[in-house]
Design a protein around this motif. Structure first.
Motif, PDB file in Angstrom:
ATOM      1  N   GLY A  69       3.368  -2.056  30.881  1.00 45.97           N
ATOM      2  CA  GLY A  69       3.909  -0.964  31.689  1.00 45.97           C
ATOM      3  C   GLY A  69       3.595   0.433  31.156  1.00 45.97           C
ATOM      4  O   GLY A  69       3.881   1.423  31.814  1.00 45.97           O
ATOM      5  N   LYS A  70       3.002   0.538  29.942  1.00 45.58           N
ATOM      6  CA  LYS A  70       2.667   1.855  29.361  1.00 45.58           C
ATOM      7  C   LYS A  70       1.209   2.191  29.656  1.00 45.58           C
ATOM      8  O   LYS A  70       0.348   1.313  29.625  1.00 45.58           O
ATOM      9  N   GLU A  71       0.933   3.484  29.936  1.00 44.80           N
ATOM     10  CA  GLU A  71      -0.458   3.874  30.230  1.00 44.80           C
ATOM     11  C   GLU A  71      -1.024   4.728  29.111  1.00 44.80           C
ATOM     12  O   GLU A  71      -0.400   5.695  28.690  1.00 44.80           O
ATOM     13  N   ILE A  72      -2.214   4.380  28.629  1.00 42.77           N
ATOM     14  CA  ILE A  72      -2.879   5.172  27.587  1.00 42.77           C
ATOM     15  C   ILE A  72      -4.221   5.611  28.151  1.00 42.77           C
ATOM     16  O   ILE A  72      -5.032   4.765  28.551  1.00 42.77           O
ATOM     17  N   SER A  73      -4.450   6.930  28.226  1.00 46.35           N
ATOM     18  CA  SER A  73      -5.736   7.412  28.745  1.00 46.35           C
ATOM     19  C   SER A  73      -6.758   7.480  27.622  1.00 46.35           C
ATOM     20  O   SER A  73      -6.465   7.990  26.541  1.00 46.35           O
ATOM     21  N   ILE A  74      -7.939   6.969  27.895  1.00 47.96           N
ATOM     22  CA  ILE A  74      -9.029   7.033  26.911  1.00 47.96           C
ATOM     23  C   ILE A  74     -10.127   7.909  27.522  1.00 47.96           C
ATOM     24  O   ILE A  74     -10.806   7.509  28.465  1.00 47.96           O
ATOM     25  N   HIS A  75     -10.226   9.139  27.002  1.00 45.99           N
ATOM     26  CA  HIS A  75     -11.147  10.130  27.575  1.00 45.99           C
ATOM     27  C   HIS A  75     -12.523  10.019  26.921  1.00 45.99           C
ATOM     28  O   HIS A  75     -12.626   9.580  25.771  1.00 45.99           O
ATOM     29  N   PRO A  76     -13.558  10.508  27.615  1.00 52.38           N
ATOM     30  CA  PRO A  76     -14.863  10.599  26.940  1.00 52.38           C
ATOM     31  C   PRO A  76     -14.720  11.516  25.727  1.00 52.38           C
ATOM     32  O   PRO A  76     -13.941  12.477  25.773  1.00 52.38           O
ATOM     33  N   THR A  77     -15.414  11.238  24.631  1.00 56.35           N
ATOM     34  CA  THR A  77     -15.226  12.057  23.426  1.00 56.35           C
ATOM     35  C   THR A  77     -15.837  13.442  23.593  1.00 56.35           C
ATOM     36  O   THR A  77     -15.382  14.399  22.994  1.00 56.35           O
ATOM     37  N   ASP A  78     -16.894  13.529  24.413  1.00 57.36           N
ATOM     38  CA  ASP A  78     -17.592  14.804  24.545  1.00 57.36           C
ATOM     39  C   ASP A  78     -17.819  15.085  26.033  1.00 57.36           C
ATOM     40  O   ASP A  78     -18.736  14.539  26.647  1.00 57.36           O
ATOM     41  N   LYS A  79     -16.938  15.931  26.609  1.00 55.46           N
ATOM     42  CA  LYS A  79     -16.983  16.160  28.065  1.00 55.46           C
ATOM     43  C   LYS A  79     -18.239  16.918  28.494  1.00 55.46           C
ATOM     44  O   LYS A  79     -18.614  16.914  29.656  1.00 55.46           O
ATOM     45  N   THR A  80     -18.886  17.621  27.546  1.00 53.75           N
ATOM     46  CA  THR A  80     -20.052  18.420  27.930  1.00 53.75           C
ATOM     47  C   THR A  80     -21.327  17.580  27.979  1.00 53.75           C
ATOM     48  O   THR A  80     -22.362  18.032  28.440  1.00 53.75           O
ATOM     49  N   SER A  81     -21.240  16.349  27.479  1.00 56.84           N
ATOM     50  CA  SER A  81     -22.445  15.511  27.443  1.00 56.84           C
ATOM     51  C   SER A  81     -22.861  15.064  28.836  1.00 56.84           C
ATOM     52  O   SER A  81     -22.030  14.908  29.716  1.00 56.84           O
ATOM     53  N   VAL A  82     -24.156  14.791  28.979  1.00 58.07           N
ATOM     54  CA  VAL A  82     -24.637  14.240  30.243  1.00 58.07           C
ATOM     55  C   VAL A  82     -24.652  12.717  30.100  1.00 58.07           C
ATOM     56  O   VAL A  82     -25.208  12.170  29.147  1.00 58.07           O
ATOM     57  N   TYR A  83     -23.975  12.034  31.036  1.00 58.95           N
ATOM     58  CA  TYR A  83     -23.978  10.571  31.044  1.00 58.95           C
ATOM     59  C   TYR A  83     -24.806  10.135  32.242  1.00 58.95           C
ATOM     60  O   TYR A  83     -24.637  10.646  33.338  1.00 58.95           O
ATOM     61  N   TYR A  84     -25.700   9.177  32.022  1.00 61.20           N
ATOM     62  CA  TYR A  84     -26.524   8.684  33.122  1.00 61.20           C
ATOM     63  C   TYR A  84     -25.911   7.365  33.595  1.00 61.20           C
ATOM     64  O   TYR A  84     -25.911   6.393  32.827  1.00 61.20           O
ATOM     65  N   PRO A  85     -25.350   7.313  34.834  1.00 60.80           N
ATOM     66  CA  PRO A  85     -24.724   6.068  35.300  1.00 60.80           C
ATOM     67  C   PRO A  85     -25.723   4.912  35.177  1.00 60.80           C
ATOM     68  O   PRO A  85     -26.914   5.103  35.448  1.00 60.80           O
ATOM     69  N   LYS A  86     -25.226   3.751  34.750  1.00 65.90           N
ATOM     70  CA  LYS A  86     -26.139   2.644  34.516  1.00 65.90           C
ATOM     71  C   LYS A  86     -25.616   1.344  35.091  1.00 65.90           C
ATOM     72  O   LYS A  86     -24.434   1.023  34.966  1.00 65.90           O
ATOM     73  N   HIS A  87     -26.547   0.592  35.650  1.00 63.62           N
ATOM     74  CA  HIS A  87     -26.308  -0.782  36.068  1.00 63.62           C
ATOM     75  C   HIS A  87     -25.864  -1.581  34.833  1.00 63.62           C
ATOM     76  O   HIS A  87     -26.471  -1.452  33.762  1.00 63.62           O
ATOM     77  N   GLY A  88     -24.781  -2.339  34.957  1.00 63.76           N
ATOM     78  CA  GLY A  88     -24.354  -3.200  33.848  1.00 63.76           C
ATOM     79  C   GLY A  88     -23.503  -2.501  32.804  1.00 63.76           C
ATOM     80  O   GLY A  88     -23.174  -3.114  31.785  1.00 63.76           O
ATOM     81  N   SER A  89     -23.085  -1.253  33.051  1.00 62.75           N
ATOM     82  CA  SER A  89     -22.319  -0.593  31.979  1.00 62.75           C
ATOM     83  C   SER A  89     -20.958  -1.267  31.773  1.00 62.75           C
ATOM     84  O   SER A  89     -20.447  -1.299  30.653  1.00 62.75           O
ATOM     85  N   GLY A  90     -20.401  -1.844  32.856  1.00 67.08           N
ATOM     86  CA  GLY A  90     -19.139  -2.581  32.708  1.00 67.08           C
ATOM     87  C   GLY A  90     -19.326  -3.810  31.817  1.00 67.08           C
ATOM     88  O   GLY A  90     -18.434  -4.169  31.036  1.00 67.08           O
ATOM     89  N   CYS A  91     -20.505  -4.447  31.923  1.00 66.21           N
ATOM     90  CA  CYS A  91     -20.784  -5.630  31.079  1.00 66.21           C
ATOM     91  C   CYS A  91     -20.854  -5.209  29.619  1.00 66.21           C
ATOM     92  O   CYS A  91     -20.293  -5.864  28.732  1.00 66.21           O
ATOM     93  N   VAL A  92     -21.553  -4.102  29.365  1.00 65.57           N
ATOM     94  CA  VAL A  92     -21.728  -3.635  27.987  1.00 65.57           C
ATOM     95  C   VAL A  92     -20.364  -3.253  27.397  1.00 65.57           C
ATOM     96  O   VAL A  92     -20.036  -3.624  26.265  1.00 65.57           O
TER      97      VAL A  92
END
Ligand SMILES: Nc1ncnc2c1ncn2[C@@H]1O[C@H](COP(=O)(O)OP(=O)(O)O)[C@@H](O)[C@H]1O
Ligand SMILES: Cc1ncc(COP(=O)(O)O)c(N)n1
Length: 247
Positions: A183-206
């Motif tokens: 019942g408790k929520e913990i947010s896990i943010h990206p460590t570096d918001k200014t970085s460019v992330y390229y969406p990737k196929h299979g990232s959920g698997c990794v």
């Protein structure tokens, strides 16, 4: 002499492009210095941009492969990926727990691929409740979480496992994952918001196999999710195509 590496098993689909499924999981295991095993639930024909076919492996063969491997290797944790339906999941989890009741289990409930190919039989969602008690963590993406919730899966929180709601498809806080535990929520943010992330196929698997690796290395669920997040961030920054590098 090298320290012994704990065994981690991926029970997931085969994607010949290596971006998702057992191949992607085992690349992750190797990088995180755990010993990877892999049992295929389905053979797919796909690339990073389209899924052309899917053939399920017989459930008895999947369960028998898990049985033989677990009797030869002490497997600390499991990542389960594409699964046909609730019956498949239940029998796989029962087999794991009958051999190692202490094993940690992460289930990435892949309902559809990024390219919109359907995997899990949604008509069986209502049968999932019992098996969730034996799973440690589920890692739905934002869309999957909405579908599962609309189908009343998380109504009785005492029956549910921990849930990591991934934020790769969120419009409001892109890349913020939310861990829901008792019942408790913990947010896990990206460590570096200014970085460019390229969406990737299979990232959920990794991500889910990185979390399973950290559980095998002795971390608790929250720390395993935080460490998994660090790994997926490196992966998403690695190169601008849909297939990433494990660095
Ligand atoms: N554009 C992005 N920026 C930051 N993090 C991302 C981005 N896309 C995905 N992620 C992260 O990658 C992981 C996989 O999430 P997601 O893409 O939602 O899963 P799936 O591949 O199952 O759809 C999560 O930790 C998510 O926060
Ligand atoms: C064998 C297999 N497992 C999982 C996914 C989901 O990955 P994504 O949602 O990133 O397409 C996939 N496409 N194929």
């Amino acid at each position: 002499m090298q320290a012994e590496r704990p065994f981690v098993m991926s029970i997931a689909g085969y994607d010949p492009s290596g971006g998702a499924g057992v191949l992607a999981d085992n690349k992750t295991f190797e990088q995180l210095k755990v010993q990877g095993l892999g049992v295929c639930t389905a053979i797919t024909l796909q690339t990073e941009s389209e899924c052309l076919s899917l053939n399920w492996q017989p459930l008895e063969e999947i369960v028998s492969a898990i049985d033989i491997l677990m009797k030869n290797y002490h497997v600390e944790s499991f990542k389960i990926g594409v699964i046909k339906d609730a019956q498949f999941l239940t029998q796989i989890v029962e087999k794991i727990k009958s051999i190692n009741p202490e094993a940690k289990i992460v289930w990435d409930p892949v309902l559809k691929s990024t390219s919109e190919f359907s995997f899990f039989d949604l008509n069986t969602i209502s049968e999932l409740e019992n098996v969730l008690k034996h799973i440690d963590l589920m890692t739905p993406n934002y869309h999957e979480y909405q579908v599962l919730r609309e189908n009343h899966l998380f109504e009785k929180s005492e029956n549910s496992c921990s849930v990591l709601i991934k934020g790769g498809h969120r419009k409001d806080q892109l890349g913020t994952d939310v861990l829901v535990q008792s019942g408790k929520e913990i947010s896990i943010h990206p460590t570096d918001k200014t970085s460019v992330y390229y969406p990737k196929h299979g990232s959920g698997c990794v991500l889910s196999s990185a979390i399973a690796s950290h559980l095998a290395l002795g971390k608790n669920i929250e720390d395993a999710c935080r460490n998994g997040k660090l790994y997926i961030e490196k992966f998403l920054k690695s190169n601008p195509t849909l297939l990433g590098f494990h660095v």
